[in-house]
Write an enzyme that holds these catalytic residues in place. Structure first.
Site, PDB file in Angstrom:
ATOM      1  CB  CYS A  97      -0.882  -0.140   1.278  1.00  0.00           C
ATOM      2  SG  CYS A  97      -2.325   1.181   0.943  1.00  0.00           S
ATOM      3  CG  HIS A 175      -3.702  -3.108   3.200  1.00  0.00           C
ATOM      4  ND1 HIS A 175      -2.869  -2.454   3.857  1.00  0.00           N
ATOM      5  CD2 HIS A 175      -4.534  -1.993   2.703  1.00  0.00           C
ATOM      6  CE1 HIS A 175      -2.812  -1.304   3.727  1.00  0.00           C
ATOM      7  NE2 HIS A 175      -3.858  -0.802   2.996  1.00  0.00           N
ATOM      8  CD  GLU A 177      -1.219  -4.868   5.584  1.00  0.00           C
ATOM      9  OE1 GLU A 177      -1.415  -3.716   5.914  1.00  0.00           O
ATOM     10  OE2 GLU A 177      -1.139  -5.593   4.483  1.00  0.00           O
TER      11      GLU A 177
END
Length: 246
Positions: A97, A175, A177
């Site tokens: 990002c 994302h 994560e």
């Protein structure tokens, strides 16, 4: 092996990406650029380390824009220099990002406001599904990057590029994560209001994140493995040494 993980703010957790890197035997140095007490005034001084002491560099997301000098100066220049140094030294870099936008900027691309926001679980169009599956991946961003000169676009959405490769570096707009813990922190720190303002239902986002917990974690693990094996060229990062999500 040592990995440098840059958290731009206290709300950005490395989640399953960090978990997978640790599982693969990396000793992780996790540094936070903007401390919690400066979240509303993030223009702090920060000394980025020399990436030469690491085998992997990972940069996470942030709620700010790379081009918003009023918010991210003076530390953004140090981050861009770290990325240029790591790239020149052919160190593996994974930008996520904001981290991908910084990587694109450091290598000669640009970042601009996107024509519309992307918030929530979104499928992407991928040229390399073995590296970047279609998803869905979680998104929460209002900017987009241009692919740097000489880099290769790997995935995209209607809003703009979603992934690119440059040497041993990979930038992804989404994302991988993201886990429930992270999303809860975002929602509780102004994200609920922001989501509603853009026509998104925060409770739906949270419910879908919970429902996708196992598949999204495994997808993050697989992305890390594929990045290390196919882009970073790290021996032993895939195949028999690859674990499955518990």
């Amino acid at each position: 092996m040592r990995a440098l993980v840059i958290r731009h703010d206290h709300l950005s957790l490395s989640g399953p990406v960090g978990d997978r890197i640790a599982q693969l035997g990396y000793e992780i140095d996790e540094l936070t650029v903007v401390p919690a007490e400066r979240h509303d005034s993030p223009g702090v001084e920060f000394a980025f380390p020399d990436p030469a002491g690491y085998d992997l560099v990972v940069l996470l997301g942030a709620p700010w824009s790379v081009y918003d000098r009023a918010s991210v100066a003076p530390w953004i220049d140090g981050e861009l220099e770290l990325l240029r140094t790591a790239y020149a030294a052919e160190l593996p870099v994974l930008g996520i990002c904001f981290g991908a936008q910084a990587l694109a900027t450091a290598l000669g691309g640009s970042v601009e406001a996107a024509p519309r926001h992307e918030i929530g679980w979104t499928a992407v169009e991928s040229d390399v599904p073995g590296l970047i599956p279609a998803g869905p991946w979680f998104q929460w961003h209002f900017d987009r990057f241009t692919v740097p000169p000489g880099a290769v676009e790997l995935a995209r959405s209607a809003v703009g590029p979603q992934a690119f490769r440059a040497g041993r570096a990979l930038g992804v707009q989404f994302h991988p994560e993201l886990a429930e813990e992270t999303l809860l922190q975002w929602l509780d720190s102004g994200g609920r209001r922001e989501a509603v303002a853009h026509g998104e239902d925060p409770e739906r986002l949270l419910a879908e994140t919970r429902a996708r917990h196992e598949e999204s974690r495994q997808r993050a693990y697989d992305l890390v493995d594929a990045f290390l094996a196919r882009i970073a060229g790290v021996t032993g990062s895939s195949g028999a040494g690859r674990g499955r999500a518990a």
